[in-house]
Design a protein around this motif. Structure first.
Motif, mmCIF file in Angstrom:
data_model
loop_
_atom_site.group_PDB
_atom_site.id
_atom_site.type_symbol
_atom_site.label_atom_id
_atom_site.label_comp_id
_atom_site.label_asym_id
_atom_site.label_seq_id
_atom_site.Cartn_x
_atom_site.Cartn_y
_atom_site.Cartn_z
ATOM 1 N N GLU A 100 0.868 -1.172 0.000
ATOM 2 C CA GLU A 100 0.000 0.000 0.000
ATOM 3 C C GLU A 100 0.906 1.223 0.000
ATOM 4 O O GLU A 100 1.750 1.380 0.897
ATOM 5 N N LEU A 101 0.767 2.058 -1.036
ATOM 6 C CA LEU A 101 1.692 3.179 -1.216
ATOM 7 C C LEU A 101 0.937 4.498 -1.235
ATOM 8 O O LEU A 101 -0.252 4.537 -1.557
ATOM 9 N N ASP A 102 1.655 5.584 -0.928
ATOM 10 C CA ASP A 102 1.049 6.898 -1.048
ATOM 11 C C ASP A 102 0.703 7.166 -2.509
ATOM 12 O O ASP A 102 1.395 6.724 -3.425
ATOM 13 N N GLU A 103 -0.407 7.892 -2.696
ATOM 14 C CA GLU A 103 -0.810 8.262 -4.048
ATOM 15 C C GLU A 103 0.295 9.117 -4.680
ATOM 16 O O GLU A 103 0.895 9.965 -4.024
ATOM 17 N N GLY A 104 0.599 8.873 -5.942
ATOM 18 C CA GLY A 104 1.650 9.670 -6.564
ATOM 19 C C GLY A 104 1.735 9.398 -8.046
ATOM 20 O O GLY A 104 0.935 8.653 -8.603
ATOM 21 N N ASP A 105 2.703 10.011 -8.676
ATOM 22 C CA ASP A 105 2.913 9.832 -10.107
ATOM 23 C C ASP A 105 3.214 8.368 -10.412
ATOM 24 O O ASP A 105 4.021 7.718 -9.749
ATOM 25 N N ARG A 106 2.519 7.864 -11.434
ATOM 26 C CA ARG A 106 2.601 6.436 -11.766
ATOM 27 C C ARG A 106 4.026 5.999 -12.119
ATOM 28 O O ARG A 106 4.501 4.951 -11.662
ATOM 29 N N GLU A 107 4.691 6.811 -12.935
ATOM 30 C CA GLU A 107 6.036 6.426 -13.386
ATOM 31 C C GLU A 107 7.039 6.468 -12.238
ATOM 32 O O GLU A 107 7.914 5.615 -12.118
ATOM 33 N N GLN A 108 6.899 7.515 -11.400
ATOM 34 C CA GLN A 108 7.780 7.620 -10.229
ATOM 35 C C GLN A 108 7.570 6.449 -9.286
ATOM 36 O O GLN A 108 8.519 5.893 -8.746
ATOM 37 N N THR A 109 6.294 6.086 -9.077
ATOM 38 C CA THR A 109 5.977 4.972 -8.178
ATOM 39 C C THR A 109 6.579 3.674 -8.705
ATOM 40 O O THR A 109 7.147 2.878 -7.955
ATOM 41 N N ARG A 110 6.482 3.490 -10.024
ATOM 42 C CA ARG A 110 7.043 2.267 -10.605
ATOM 43 C C ARG A 110 8.568 2.223 -10.415
ATOM 44 O O ARG A 110 9.135 1.177 -10.077
ATOM 45 N N ALA A 111 9.212 3.378 -10.594
ATOM 46 C CA ALA A 111 10.666 3.438 -10.406
ATOM 47 C C ALA A 111 11.035 3.141 -8.953
ATOM 48 O O ALA A 111 12.005 2.432 -8.666
ATOM 49 N N GLU A 112 10.225 3.691 -8.037
ATOM 50 C CA GLU A 112 10.426 3.443 -6.601
ATOM 51 C C GLU A 112 10.274 1.948 -6.299
ATOM 52 O O GLU A 112 11.082 1.372 -5.555
ATOM 53 N N LEU A 113 9.263 1.326 -6.876
ATOM 54 C CA LEU A 113 9.036 -0.101 -6.661
ATOM 55 C C LEU A 113 10.211 -0.927 -7.189
ATOM 56 O O LEU A 113 10.596 -1.935 -6.588
ATOM 57 N N GLU A 114 10.784 -0.489 -8.314
ATOM 58 C CA GLU A 114 11.944 -1.217 -8.843
ATOM 59 C C GLU A 114 13.123 -1.118 -7.883
ATOM 60 O O GLU A 114 13.857 -2.085 -7.688
ATOM 61 N N ARG A 115 13.290 0.051 -7.270
ATOM 62 C CA ARG A 115 14.360 0.175 -6.271
ATOM 63 C C ARG A 115 14.090 -0.727 -5.061
ATOM 64 O O ARG A 115 15.008 -1.348 -4.536
ATOM 65 N N MET A 116 12.826 -0.793 -4.625
ATOM 66 C CA MET A 116 12.494 -1.693 -3.502
ATOM 67 C C MET A 116 12.853 -3.136 -3.848
ATOM 68 O O MET A 116 13.378 -3.876 -3.008
ATOM 69 N N CYS A 117 12.550 -3.533 -5.079
ATOM 70 C CA CYS A 117 12.839 -4.909 -5.502
ATOM 71 C C CYS A 117 14.340 -5.161 -5.488
ATOM 72 O O CYS A 117 14.808 -6.179 -4.973
ATOM 73 N N GLU A 118 15.101 -4.210 -6.058
ATOM 74 C CA GLU A 118 16.551 -4.402 -6.157
ATOM 75 C C GLU A 118 17.198 -4.407 -4.776
ATOM 76 O O GLU A 118 18.167 -5.124 -4.528
ATOM 77 N N GLN A 119 16.656 -3.590 -3.868
ATOM 78 C CA GLN A 119 17.308 -3.442 -2.561
ATOM 79 C C GLN A 119 16.826 -4.434 -1.514
ATOM 80 O O GLN A 119 17.570 -4.801 -0.607
ATOM 81 N N LEU A 120 15.571 -4.877 -1.623
ATOM 82 C CA LEU A 120 15.052 -5.687 -0.527
ATOM 83 C C LEU A 120 14.141 -6.850 -0.931
ATOM 84 O O LEU A 120 14.287 -7.953 -0.417
ATOM 85 N N LEU A 121 13.204 -6.581 -1.844
ATOM 86 C CA LEU A 121 12.156 -7.583 -2.076
ATOM 87 C C LEU A 121 12.645 -8.801 -2.843
ATOM 88 O O LEU A 121 12.137 -9.897 -2.665
ATOM 89 N N ALA A 122 13.630 -8.602 -3.731
ATOM 90 C CA ALA A 122 14.131 -9.721 -4.522
ATOM 91 C C ALA A 122 15.648 -9.794 -4.407
ATOM 92 O O ALA A 122 16.308 -8.824 -4.027
ATOM 93 N N ASN A 123 16.179 -10.951 -4.698
ATOM 94 C CA ASN A 123 17.618 -11.095 -4.862
ATOM 95 C C ASN A 123 17.873 -11.187 -6.366
ATOM 96 O O ASN A 123 17.678 -12.246 -6.963
ATOM 97 N N PRO A 124 18.282 -10.059 -6.995
ATOM 98 C CA PRO A 124 18.325 -10.002 -8.464
ATOM 99 C C PRO A 124 19.264 -11.038 -9.088
ATOM 100 O O PRO A 124 19.156 -11.331 -10.276
ATOM 101 N N LEU A 125 20.171 -11.596 -8.304
ATOM 102 C CA LEU A 125 21.066 -12.624 -8.841
ATOM 103 C C LEU A 125 20.294 -13.900 -9.184
ATOM 104 O O LEU A 125 20.593 -14.562 -10.184
ATOM 105 N N ILE A 126 19.333 -14.250 -8.353
ATOM 106 C CA ILE A 126 18.672 -15.547 -8.523
ATOM 107 C C ILE A 126 17.151 -15.430 -8.671
ATOM 108 O O ILE A 126 16.483 -16.414 -8.909
ATOM 109 N N GLU A 127 16.630 -14.200 -8.544
ATOM 110 C CA GLU A 127 15.177 -14.045 -8.630
ATOM 111 C C GLU A 127 14.799 -12.963 -9.640
ATOM 112 O O GLU A 127 15.510 -11.962 -9.779
ATOM 113 N N SER A 128 13.701 -13.191 -10.332
ATOM 114 C CA SER A 128 13.158 -12.151 -11.199
ATOM 115 C C SER A 128 11.933 -11.559 -10.521
ATOM 116 O O SER A 128 11.331 -12.194 -9.663
#
Lengths: 81, 81
Positions: B44-72
């Motif tokens: 659940e995220l604060d309302e905001g610009d769609r493209e910015q939110t998507r970029a933020e989500l990609e950073r969350m994935c790279e930093q915490l939600l996924a292990n980019p070496l072994i997970e997509s």
């Protein structure tokens, strides 16, 4: 035929993994208000009748993939190209 | 704004949880050829610009939600109704 099953903790059910993810995301500076963590199960199935396959997938969820007391599930069927 | 992030083991990466699920489903008599298990994270995220939110989500994935070496990961944005 491929199927994707999403298994999520039901609303109101405690989700310690989600709480940990929420806390970590906030600590990293991300503006996140809530996080819930579930499982995604991708299955490769024999080609067959769509309705039968869906019924079969529901039985898989009830018997093994989900705990219906505390988890909800969502089934997506993907026809092979 | 809500987002759903699907995190899956990359093809070729060993997935012991998927193997256990596959074995159990087959033992229960289900006609399943393959199973892979990943995570679904609902945010659940604060309302905001769609493209910015998507970029933020990609950073969350790279930093915490996924292990980019072994997970997509796959990001789905859901506008609040």
């Amino acid at each position: 035929m491929r199927a994707t099953v999403l298994v999520r903790p039901k609303p109101g059910i405690l989700d310690p993994q989600g709480e940990a993810v929420l806390g970590s995301l906030q600590q990293l500076g991300f503006a996140v208000d809530d996080a819930r963590v579930g499982r995604v199960v991708d299955l490769e199935l024999d080609e067959g009748d769509r309705e039968q396959t869906r019924a079969e997938l529901e039985r898989m969820c009830e018997q093994l993939l989900a705990n219906p007391l505390i988890e909800s599930y969502e089934i997506e069927l993907v026809e092979d190209a």
